[in-house]
Design a protein around this motif. Structure first.
Motif, PDB file in Angstrom:
ATOM      1  N   CYS A   1       0.851  -1.187   0.000  1.00  0.00           N
ATOM      2  CA  CYS A   1       0.000   0.000   0.000  1.00  0.00           C
ATOM      3  C   CYS A   1       0.890   1.242   0.000  1.00  0.00           C
ATOM      4  O   CYS A   1       1.802   1.356   0.802  1.00  0.00           O
TER       5      CYS A   1
ATOM      6  N   CYS B   1       0.168   4.296   0.854  1.00  0.00           N
ATOM      7  CA  CYS B   1      -0.186   5.412   1.741  1.00  0.00           C
ATOM      8  C   CYS B   1       0.909   5.646   2.791  1.00  0.00           C
ATOM      9  O   CYS B   1       1.740   4.779   3.042  1.00  0.00           O
TER      10      CYS B   1
ATOM     11  N   CYS C   1       1.196   3.034   5.738  1.00  0.00           N
ATOM     12  CA  CYS C   1       1.706   1.696   5.402  1.00  0.00           C
ATOM     13  C   CYS C   1       3.106   1.775   4.796  1.00  0.00           C
ATOM     14  O   CYS C   1       3.895   0.836   4.902  1.00  0.00           O
TER      15      CYS C   1
ATOM     16  N   THR D   1      -0.442  -4.498   3.901  1.00  0.00           N
ATOM     17  CA  THR D   1      -1.296  -4.469   5.085  1.00  0.00           C
ATOM     18  C   THR D   1      -2.700  -4.889   4.698  1.00  0.00           C
ATOM     19  O   THR D   1      -2.881  -5.654   3.772  1.00  0.00           O
TER      20      THR D   1
ATOM     21  N   VAL E   1      -5.567   6.988  -1.425  1.00  0.00           N
ATOM     22  CA  VAL E   1      -5.800   5.623  -0.945  1.00  0.00           C
ATOM     23  C   VAL E   1      -6.672   5.689   0.300  1.00  0.00           C
ATOM     24  O   VAL E   1      -6.526   6.594   1.120  1.00  0.00           O
TER      25      VAL E   1
END
Ligand SMILES: [Zn+2]
Ligand SMILES: [Zn+2]
Length: 293
Positions: free
Chosen positions: A51, A53, A56, A61, A125
């Motif tokens: 991910c 973002c 993360c 995750t 996200v």
């Protein structure tokens, strides 16, 4: 299409902005500004993939939904600014903020931009199941218009301009306020090197920059209805607000660059606004965009 329009709160001005940028004096500072954007495309939720973002940080995750927000390049310049941008969804009424209706996510990166066309695509996200599903269903609803066209000119909110006048409909967050829909006429459109530029008189305000501009042509069957692709509002001239003066130089420059046409504000009109379309969008049913500073 209304649910896919988002408010942008940008809390940073990038060091990467050039000297002639209208915000160059704020580079490297936490200056605040408002804009509008438009969700264009969301992927099926991903799990088992890294991910992107900030929480993360590329780790694998829980499930995430990735989606793109289109806006004006002068609103979100680069990834440095995207990371400090809050994207507010469903801010439809003043009360949306207090209830649970409005949802906010942070920008992740600027995936693509074009400064000549004042156009940018920001990646966002969310891990919120409910929000992911809401965006997905709003997107499917718009995407479905390819199969089940919505004849916008038949809607009661559309004024009838008569004849062959093309209407422009804009959904935006003027001054960061809850969503507003404005309607006007398409006055002019011109193809340029990288796309096309459109001129319309639907009213906008600061904060409307980056909003989707939808166009409806009563004379062409396929353009009478709502299409997935909207232009991006870039800005305009107005003679009714003091903010307009501030915008004027920037837009004259922008318009000259993309159109090679010397544009003067027209005193008789309330507003004269510009949007652009990176891919000759309107003509080819791509996204027209409208931008206000
Ligand atoms: Zn994440
Ligand atoms: Zn205003």
């Amino acid at each position: 299409m209304i649910d896919l329009t988002v408010r942008l709160r940008v809390n940073w001005t990038s060091q990467g902005r050039p000297d002639d940028d209208q915000l160059s004096q704020y580079r490297g500072t936490a200056s605040f500004r408002l804009g509008t954007g438009y969700i264009y495309g969301i992927k099926e939720p991903e799990c088992g993939h890294p991910c992107p973002c900030s929480e993360c940080d590329g780790n694998i995750t829980k499930r995430h939904w990735a989606f793109k927000v289109k806006t004006a390049h002068h609103v979100v310049y680069d990834t440095e600014e995207a990371k400090k941008t809050k994207v507010d969804l469903f801010y439809d009424e003043a009360t949306s903020r207090k209830g649970c209706k409005m949802a906010s996510v942070r920008g992740v990166e600027v995936a693509w931009s074009d400064s000549d066309m004042d156009f940018c695509e920001m990646l966002c996200v969310t891990h919120d199941e409910l929000l992911g599903k809401q965006i997905m269903s709003a997107w499917r609803c718009l995407d479905d218009s390819k199969v089940n066209p919505l004849y916008a000119l038949d809607l009661t909110l559309m004024p009838s301009f008569g004849g062959d006048v093309v209407s422009a409909l804009i959904v935006s967050h003027p001054h960061g306020q809850p969503k507003k829909i404005t309607v006007g006429k398409l006055r002019y459109q011109d193809k340029c090197k990288d796309g096309s530029v459109i001129e319309y008189d639907a009213p906008t305000c600061p904060g409307s920059s980056g909003a989707p501009v939808f166009m409806f042509d009563p004379e062409l069957e396929e353009k009478r209805c709502l299409w997935v692709y909207a232009s991006v509002h870039s800005g305009g001239f107005a003679n009714i607000t003091p903010e307009a003066k501030r915008q004027e130089n920037f837009f004259r420059k922008f318009i000259q660059r993309v159109k090679g046409r010397n544009t003067k504000p027209k005193p008789k009109l309330d507003q004269l606004n510009y949007g652009n379309d990176r891919f000759g969008i309107w003509r080819n049913y791509f996204y027209p965009t409208k931008i206000d500073v």
